[in-house]
Design an enzyme around this catalytic site. Structure first.
Site, PDB file in Angstrom:
ATOM      1  CG  MET A  81     -24.868  22.539  13.915  1.00  0.00           C
ATOM      2  SD  MET A  81     -26.045  23.830  13.489  1.00  0.00           S
ATOM      3  CE  MET A  81     -24.877  25.327  13.602  1.00  0.00           C
ATOM      4  CG  ASP A  96     -30.544  20.493  16.496  1.00  0.00           C
ATOM      5  OD1 ASP A  96     -29.591  20.124  15.712  1.00  0.00           O
ATOM      6  OD2 ASP A  96     -30.298  21.349  17.147  1.00  0.00           O
TER       7      ASP A  96
END
EC number: 2.7.1.90
Length: 341
Positions: free
Chosen positions: A169, A127
């Site tokens: 994601m 991330d």
């Protein structure tokens, strides 16, 4: 000195490269002994270990995942968890710990250091949302996997004149959506930091169809519309209090089809982004971070995380790395908006 190594949280490409670098550097230059703790914080909590020597890390550089295993165990929520970890480390003769992980894993590492455990952190997350480092390893690989998928979806979308919504994601930070969307020429990019207006999204979709091209919408799993515009799915929480996300891509595709009358499909890349062999960038970054992590252990620079700033590997306080998330700033999103529609 005997050093423990663990990998916590979601797996990502590059973890094995860090383990390899820590062990190779530590044995060759300092004569250290290493043991691996299995499955994140569960390992030191239960004293579950495996040997780590040069032979154990041979050939693992290009492998995805982690040879140590991982978990989302939160020992701070387990009664007596900290004392159990300290007792197990003492019983195993472990003098220091290298914790490789993201926000949650390094948050626990920070609290352990505050309670007297010698720990050094290494920033891992696809991330890219850890502070005090420009990039985390795993991010580049995840973006490249998403870009390859979106490139392929462009051609099938245009063949069938349909809209395709690609869910990637990104719970609280939209870095994967931003980078993969820009690199793959997405027509709309939706991120958690910027609640979207469904009317604007639909307008961009219709504009794209008018040019005889099919629209591609990239949406982070944590993206959400402005209040009251769409119903969203909710899920159960993990041990760190995070809701299990998923469903925004399908909800968005359904809404686009309902409003435009054009066929719309959703593609969820999910864990595909986390698996497989790491990119060259991630292999090099992970290796450099591993080398500098064991150097920090040697210098007794505990309570620190090694990170990338510019092209240099630096040491920063774990508190600085974990106090707040690194989210996408407004100006970066505005750069992408130029290409919407």
């Amino acid at each position: 000195m005997r050093v423990g190594v663990l990998t916590g949280g979601g797996d990502c490409p590059g973890l094995n490269a860090v383990i390899r670098a820590v062990v190779r550097k530590g044995i060759k230059d300092y004569g250290y002994e290493f043991i691996g703790f299995r499955d994140g914080w569960r390992g030191p909590l239960e004293g579950d270990t495996m040997p780590l020597d040069v032979s154990a890390v041979r050939g693992i550089l290009p492998r995805g995942g982690t040879i140590l295993g991982s978990s989302r165990t939160n020992l701070m929520k387990i009664e007596g968890g900290v004392e159990r970890v300290k007792d197990n480390m003492a019983g195993l003769g472990v003098d220091a710990l290298v914790a490789i992980g993201g926000e949650d894993t390094l948050g626990v590492a920070r609290q352990l250091h505050d309670r007297g455990v010698n720990v050094v952190g290494v920033p891992k997350t696809i991330d890219n949302d850890l502070n005090a480092t420009d990039y985390t390893f795993g991010f580049d690989t995840a973006v490249n996997i998403a870009v390859e998928a979106i490139d392929r979806l462009h051609t099938t979308a245009e063949s069938h004149h349909r809209a395709l919504v690609v869910e990637v994601m990104g719970r609280h930070a939209g870095w994967i959506a931003l980078h993969s969307g820009m690199a793959a020429g997405a027509n709309v990019i939706l991120i958690p930091e910027r609640p979207f207006d469904i009317d604007e999204v639909v307008a961009h979709v219709e504009s794209r169809f008018r040019t005889q091209y099919a629209p591609i919408i990239v949406v982070a799993e944590g993206a959400h519309p402005k209040e009251g515009q769409m119903e969203l799915q909710t899920g159960e929480k993990d041990s760190f209090g995070h809701v299990r996300l998923g469903g925004i891509g399908q909800n968005l595709a359904d809404e686009i089809e309902r409003r435009t009358g054009k066929e719309s499909r959703s593609v969820v890349l999910g864990h595909v982004q986390r698996g497989g062999t790491p990119s060259a960038f991630d292999r090099v970054l992970a290796t450099r971070l591993g080398v500098h992590a064991i150097e920090a252990v040697h210098d007794k620079a505990f309570g620190r995380m090694v990170g990338l700033q510019g092209t240099d590997i630096v040491r920063v306080d774990l508190a600085e790395a974990t106090d707040t998330l690194k989210t996408v700033p407004a100006e970066r999103y505005q750069e992408a908006e130029v290409f919407f529609g």
